[in-house]
Write a protein that holds these residues in place. Structure first.
Motif, PDB file in Angstrom:
ATOM      1  N   VAL A 137       2.483   6.266  86.395  1.00 60.41           N
ATOM      2  CA  VAL A 137       2.232   8.160  86.449  1.00 60.41           C
ATOM      3  C   VAL A 137       1.365   7.760  85.239  1.00 60.41           C
ATOM      4  CG1 VAL A 137       1.361  10.137  86.673  1.00 60.41           C
ATOM      5  CG2 VAL A 137       3.446   9.069  88.305  1.00 60.41           C
ATOM      6  N   LYS A 138       0.702   7.142  84.396  1.00 59.26           N
ATOM      7  CA  LYS A 138       0.545   7.230  83.498  1.00 59.26           C
ATOM      8  C   LYS A 138      -0.743   8.215  83.300  1.00 59.26           C
ATOM      9  CE  LYS A 138      -4.091   4.261  83.406  1.00 59.26           C
ATOM     10  NZ  LYS A 138      -5.463   5.795  82.587  1.00 59.26           N
ATOM     11  N   SER A 139      -0.658   8.923  82.093  1.00 58.47           N
ATOM     12  CA  SER A 139      -1.721  10.007  81.428  1.00 58.47           C
ATOM     13  C   SER A 139      -3.073   8.921  80.700  1.00 58.47           C
ATOM     14  CB  SER A 139      -1.125  10.168  79.784  1.00 58.47           C
ATOM     15  OG  SER A 139      -0.380  11.367  80.214  1.00 58.47           O
ATOM     16  N   PRO A 140      -4.171   9.989  81.422  1.00 54.93           N
ATOM     17  CA  PRO A 140      -5.475   9.872  81.409  1.00 54.93           C
ATOM     18  C   PRO A 140      -5.932   8.439  79.504  1.00 54.93           C
ATOM     19  CG  PRO A 140      -5.673  11.748  81.267  1.00 54.93           C
ATOM     20  CD  PRO A 140      -4.151  11.630  81.500  1.00 54.93           C
ATOM     21  N   GLY A 141      -5.812   8.719  78.506  1.00 54.69           N
ATOM     22  CA  GLY A 141      -5.566   8.247  77.503  1.00 54.69           C
ATOM     23  C   GLY A 141      -4.464   6.552  77.185  1.00 54.69           C
ATOM     24  N   VAL A 142      -3.994   6.530  78.223  1.00 55.98           N
ATOM     25  CA  VAL A 142      -3.551   5.474  78.251  1.00 55.98           C
ATOM     26  C   VAL A 142      -4.621   4.342  79.216  1.00 55.98           C
ATOM     27  CG1 VAL A 142      -1.201   3.531  79.084  1.00 55.98           C
ATOM     28  CG2 VAL A 142      -0.589   6.126  78.147  1.00 55.98           C
ATOM     29  N   SER A 143      -4.759   3.306  78.315  1.00 54.64           N
ATOM     30  CA  SER A 143      -5.033   2.055  79.374  1.00 54.64           C
ATOM     31  C   SER A 143      -4.594   1.746  79.956  1.00 54.64           C
ATOM     32  CB  SER A 143      -6.490   0.872  78.477  1.00 54.64           C
ATOM     33  OG  SER A 143      -7.014   0.228  78.889  1.00 54.64           O
ATOM     34  N   PRO A 144      -5.120   0.652  81.350  1.00 51.90           N
ATOM     35  CA  PRO A 144      -4.482   0.608  81.840  1.00 51.90           C
ATOM     36  C   PRO A 144      -4.618  -1.187  81.724  1.00 51.90           C
ATOM     37  CG  PRO A 144      -6.586   1.300  83.319  1.00 51.90           C
ATOM     38  CD  PRO A 144      -6.155   2.483  81.908  1.00 51.90           C
ATOM     39  N   TYR A 145      -5.637  -1.299  80.444  1.00 56.33           N
ATOM     40  CA  TYR A 145      -6.247  -2.878  80.006  1.00 56.33           C
ATOM     41  C   TYR A 145      -5.336  -3.387  78.735  1.00 56.33           C
ATOM     42  CZ  TYR A 145     -10.204  -1.051  83.569  1.00 56.33           C
ATOM     43  OH  TYR A 145     -10.582  -1.066  84.699  1.00 56.33           O
ATOM     44  N   ARG A 146      -4.803  -2.300  78.841  1.00 60.92           N
ATOM     45  CA  ARG A 146      -3.846  -2.371  77.064  1.00 60.92           C
ATOM     46  C   ARG A 146      -2.775  -3.669  77.638  1.00 60.92           C
ATOM     47  NH1 ARG A 146      -1.125   2.866  75.208  1.00 60.92           N
ATOM     48  NH2 ARG A 146       0.426   1.250  74.177  1.00 60.92           N
ATOM     49  N   PRO A 147      -2.176  -5.284  77.143  1.00 67.59           N
ATOM     50  CA  PRO A 147      -1.784  -6.023  77.251  1.00 67.59           C
ATOM     51  C   PRO A 147      -0.905  -5.860  78.705  1.00 67.59           C
ATOM     52  CG  PRO A 147      -2.534  -6.671  75.559  1.00 67.59           C
ATOM     53  CD  PRO A 147      -3.007  -5.601  75.505  1.00 67.59           C
ATOM     54  N   GLU A 148       0.340  -4.894  77.888  1.00 72.93           N
ATOM     55  CA  GLU A 148       1.711  -4.743  78.576  1.00 72.93           C
ATOM     56  C   GLU A 148       1.575  -4.005  79.915  1.00 72.93           C
ATOM     57  OE1 GLU A 148       1.102  -1.851  75.495  1.00 72.93           O
ATOM     58  OE2 GLU A 148       0.155  -3.627  75.733  1.00 72.93           O
ATOM     59  N   ALA A 149       0.205  -3.721  80.065  1.00 69.00           N
ATOM     60  CA  ALA A 149       0.062  -2.937  80.728  1.00 69.00           C
ATOM     61  C   ALA A 149      -0.346  -3.947  82.603  1.00 69.00           C
ATOM     62  CB  ALA A 149      -0.919  -1.572  81.025  1.00 69.00           C
ATOM     63  N   MET A 150      -1.177  -4.709  81.881  1.00 65.51           N
ATOM     64  CA  MET A 150      -1.631  -5.822  83.060  1.00 65.51           C
ATOM     65  C   MET A 150      -0.778  -6.968  83.185  1.00 65.51           C
ATOM     66  SD  MET A 150      -5.114  -6.216  80.580  1.00 65.51           S
ATOM     67  CE  MET A 150      -6.073  -7.523  82.191  1.00 65.51           C
ATOM     68  N   VAL A 151       0.444  -7.023  82.289  1.00 64.55           N
ATOM     69  CA  VAL A 151       1.442  -8.194  82.475  1.00 64.55           C
ATOM     70  C   VAL A 151       1.859  -6.912  83.704  1.00 64.55           C
ATOM     71  CG1 VAL A 151       3.306  -8.804  81.522  1.00 64.55           C
ATOM     72  CG2 VAL A 151       1.504  -9.155  80.309  1.00 64.55           C
ATOM     73  N   ALA A 152       2.671  -5.658  83.550  1.00 63.79           N
ATOM     74  CA  ALA A 152       2.918  -4.960  84.772  1.00 63.79           C
ATOM     75  C   ALA A 152       2.502  -5.166  85.668  1.00 63.79           C
ATOM     76  CB  ALA A 152       3.528  -3.459  84.084  1.00 63.79           C
ATOM     77  N   ALA A 153       1.186  -4.791  85.888  1.00 63.58           N
ATOM     78  CA  ALA A 153       0.820  -4.709  87.108  1.00 63.58           C
ATOM     79  C   ALA A 153       0.439  -6.426  87.502  1.00 63.58           C
ATOM     80  CB  ALA A 153      -1.332  -4.589  86.446  1.00 63.58           C
ATOM     81  N   ARG A 154       0.093  -7.128  86.805  1.00 61.65           N
ATOM     82  CA  ARG A 154       0.573  -8.873  88.164  1.00 61.65           C
ATOM     83  C   ARG A 154       2.151  -8.953  88.294  1.00 61.65           C
ATOM     84  NH1 ARG A 154      -3.118 -10.070  83.451  1.00 61.65           N
ATOM     85  NH2 ARG A 154      -1.347 -10.859  81.599  1.00 61.65           N
ATOM     86  N   ALA A 155       3.160  -8.119  87.562  1.00 63.81           N
ATOM     87  CA  ALA A 155       4.501  -8.000  88.549  1.00 63.81           C
ATOM     88  C   ALA A 155       4.237  -7.179  89.673  1.00 63.81           C
ATOM     89  CB  ALA A 155       5.701  -7.758  86.696  1.00 63.81           C
ATOM     90  N   GLY A 156       3.483  -6.485  89.860  1.00 66.76           N
ATOM     91  CA  GLY A 156       3.584  -5.517  91.243  1.00 66.76           C
ATOM     92  C   GLY A 156       3.135  -4.420  90.873  1.00 66.76           C
ATOM     93  N   THR A 157       3.157  -3.752  89.485  1.00 68.04           N
ATOM     94  CA  THR A 157       3.300  -2.079  89.337  1.00 68.04           C
ATOM     95  C   THR A 157       2.587  -2.292  88.771  1.00 68.04           C
ATOM     96  OG1 THR A 157       5.501  -2.683  87.435  1.00 68.04           O
ATOM     97  CG2 THR A 157       3.979  -0.530  87.033  1.00 68.04           C
ATOM     98  N   ALA A 158       2.265  -1.111  90.374  1.00 67.44           N
ATOM     99  CA  ALA A 158       1.373  -0.325  90.199  1.00 67.44           C
ATOM    100  C   ALA A 158       1.263   1.346  89.296  1.00 67.44           C
ATOM    101  CB  ALA A 158       0.849   1.049  91.846  1.00 67.44           C
ATOM    102  N   PHE A 159      -0.226   1.225  88.723  1.00 71.29           N
ATOM    103  CA  PHE A 159      -0.383   2.475  88.029  1.00 71.29           C
ATOM    104  C   PHE A 159      -1.257   3.131  88.211  1.00 71.29           C
ATOM    105  CE2 PHE A 159       0.952  -1.133  85.320  1.00 71.29           C
ATOM    106  CZ  PHE A 159       2.026  -0.741  83.994  1.00 71.29           C
ATOM    107  N   ILE A 160      -1.286   4.483  88.096  1.00 70.15           N
ATOM    108  CA  ILE A 160      -1.721   5.621  89.021  1.00 70.15           C
ATOM    109  C   ILE A 160      -2.079   6.571  87.968  1.00 70.15           C
ATOM    110  CG2 ILE A 160      -1.515   5.159  91.083  1.00 70.15           C
ATOM    111  CD1 ILE A 160       0.077   7.588  91.047  1.00 70.15           C
ATOM    112  N   GLY A 161      -3.160   8.260  88.142  1.00 66.23           N
ATOM    113  CA  GLY A 161      -2.842   8.915  86.975  1.00 66.23           C
ATOM    114  C   GLY A 161      -2.921  10.330  88.228  1.00 66.23           C
ATOM    115  N   GLY A 162      -2.878  11.646  87.216  1.00 68.95           N
ATOM    116  CA  GLY A 162      -2.460  12.495  87.886  1.00 68.95           C
ATOM    117  C   GLY A 162      -3.563  12.920  88.586  1.00 68.95           C
TER     118      GLY A 162
END
Length: 479
Positions: A74-99
């Motif tokens: 559950v990420k804060s709005p200022g955290v971009s899902p397009y950051r490299p570390e987020a994109m790697v985690a998303a490809r590994a199956g992590t779901a990123f959502i906001g409040g």
């Protein structure tokens, strides 16, 4: 996604600003036995540890490997899902959502319409439009919530209810509405101009993310600005089953000169509505169209706009010092917004303060306008100040405008005062206008802090200019 669906799963929070804290309290309130991990900065870790929550682990290394260890972040709005570390985690199956997604998930069943919920987005005008909606509905006695990006996280109102919800969403949050699985009743888009390119990665992605409120969230009714070319194209391409209400054209809510119209019916002259600039009064048309889409008598509520309290940091007149008017437009983070601010003070001698954090926006259109609509002086400042100064240098002088530069806001104010003092004072008085066309990041936490500093440097009380009226839930507008 409902909060109950997170129970027993590997869940992390990313960010510990107000949105992050709201997400923590919402999850802990619904899932008291849920283990949580928080990723935050070293400076924020101490306040999180002070909670004394034995089921909360606090970490400062939000690496791709650590993020990949969680099913949901559950990420804060200022955290971009397009950051490299987020994109790697998303490809590994992590779901990123906001409040925002979690709040919508609690409003109704999957695919259902959240009745009474109106979401407003757009590059500019979204805060004023949202606040106007709340003000007008409350003037009619409707119990209305004012929340979202305007300054109150939705999750802080998770256990409250209202008859109408006026919700502002930034481009960081619009995708979360669809992720929540619930359709908004009404979605409003005021305009689209390039912004936040550092967060989104490109102009195309920014537009796509911004319009996700319409294209992916599938609102019951879409309210669009007919004067915006991108929105005109979008409206023509929407599914035929989507109901679109246009404002800014003759068959809907629009202005003819300064007179507010609903179709061919004239209502009143808007010049006594406390919204500086005709473009700002266009936001009134957006608010009324949204109120009408919610099923209320917008024409009956419209006159209450005269009692609206303008929002801070948006062409906010702080007062006069020595015959000079000080105007705080710190919310201006695009060159287009700066040009709109200048139009409000056309005919007066203006010293304009521009520049701030450089996120790569194109200032060439701004420079072109300076050939014919320049203020008396332009003072550049901040990280992108030198780039703006270099672009404007060939246009300054020779009877055009005075161009100066400074490293920071304090220096820019000194240069603005000096530039105005060097000229002949007109009968209408001078204006020092902070409309930077760029974010504040670096020297300031946000545009609010920058606006407060501008007030302080001008000799005004920062605490007296900063409050946003009407946040939360109420049945009448604040006095």
């Amino acid at each position: 996604m409902r909060i109950s669906q997170l129970e027993g799963r590997r869940v992390a929070l990313w960010g510990w600003g107000r949105e992050g804290r709201a997400a923590y309290h919402a999850l802990r309130g619904r899932l008291p036995e849920q283990a949580l991990t928080l990723f935050c900065s070293a400076d924020e870790a101490a306040s999180a540890d002070a909670l004394g929550d034995g089921l909360l682990s606090v970490e400062t290394d939000a690496s791709a490997g650590r993020l990949s260890a969680f099913e949901v972040v559950v990420k804060s709005p200022g955290v971009s899902p397009y950051r490299p570390e987020a994109m790697v985690a998303a490809r590994a199956g992590t779901a990123f959502i906001g409040g925002t997604a979690l709040w919508f998930g609690e409003r109704a069943g999957e695919g259902e319409v959240a009745r009474g919920v109106a979401c407003v987005t757009g590059t500019k005008g979204k805060s004023t439009t949202t606040a106007l909606m709340a003000h007008l509905l409350r003037a009619g006695g409707v119990r209305t919530a004012l929340a979202g990006n305007i300054g109150l996280p939705l999750l802080e109102l998770l256990d409250d209810d209202a008859d109408a919800w006026a919700i502002e969403l930034s481009s960081y949050q619009t995708g979360d509405v669809a992720a929540g699985g619930v359709r908004p009743d009404v979605a409003v888009v005021t305009n689209i101009f390039p912004e936040h390119l550092d967060w989104h990665g490109s102009e195309d992605r920014y537009v796509e993310d911004k319009l996700a409120l319409v294209t992916r969230a599938r609102p019951r009714i879409v309210v669009l600005n007919a004067a915006d070319p991108r929105l005109a194209t979008l409206g023509a391409a929407l599914d035929p089953g989507t109901e679109v209400c246009w404002y800014g054209r003759d068959d809907g809510w629009h202005l003819r000169g300064d007179v507010l119209h609903r179709g061919d019916t004239a209502l009143f002259d808007t010049r006594d509505v406390p919204l500086p600039g005709r473009h700002n009064r266009g936001n009134l048309c957006a608010a009324l169209a949204a109120i009408e889409a919610l099923g209320h008598d917008a024409a009956a509520l419209a006159p209450a706009a005269r009692a609206f309290r303008p929002l801070p940091h948006r062409l906010q007149v702080l007062g006069e010092r020595g015959g000079t008017t000080w105007v705080n437009d710190s919310i201006s983070t695009t060159p287009h917004a700066t040009l709109a601010a200048l139009d409000v003070y056309r005919g007066r001698r203006v010293a304009l303060l521009v520049g701030g954090h450089d996120r790569g926006l194109d200032w060439s259109d701004f420079a072109s306008r300076m050939r014919s609509h320049a203020p008396a002086a332009v003072v550049s400042m901040g990280r992108n100040g030198p780039r703006i100064h270099e672009l404007l240098a060939p246009l300054a002088g020779d009877g055009g405008f005075v161009l100066r530069e400074a490293p920071d806001l304090a220096g820019a104010i000194e240069q603005a005062r000096a530039a105005l003092a060097a000229g002949t004072r007109p009968a209408t008085g001078d204006v020092i206008l902070l409309s930077p066309g760029a974010p504040s990041f670096g020297p300031y936490r946000d545009y609010v802090e920058r606006g407060r500093d501008f007030a302080r440097l001008g000799g005004f009380d920062p605490d007296a200019i900063a409050a946003i009226p009407g946040l939360g839930i109420a049945s009448s507008s604040p006095d």
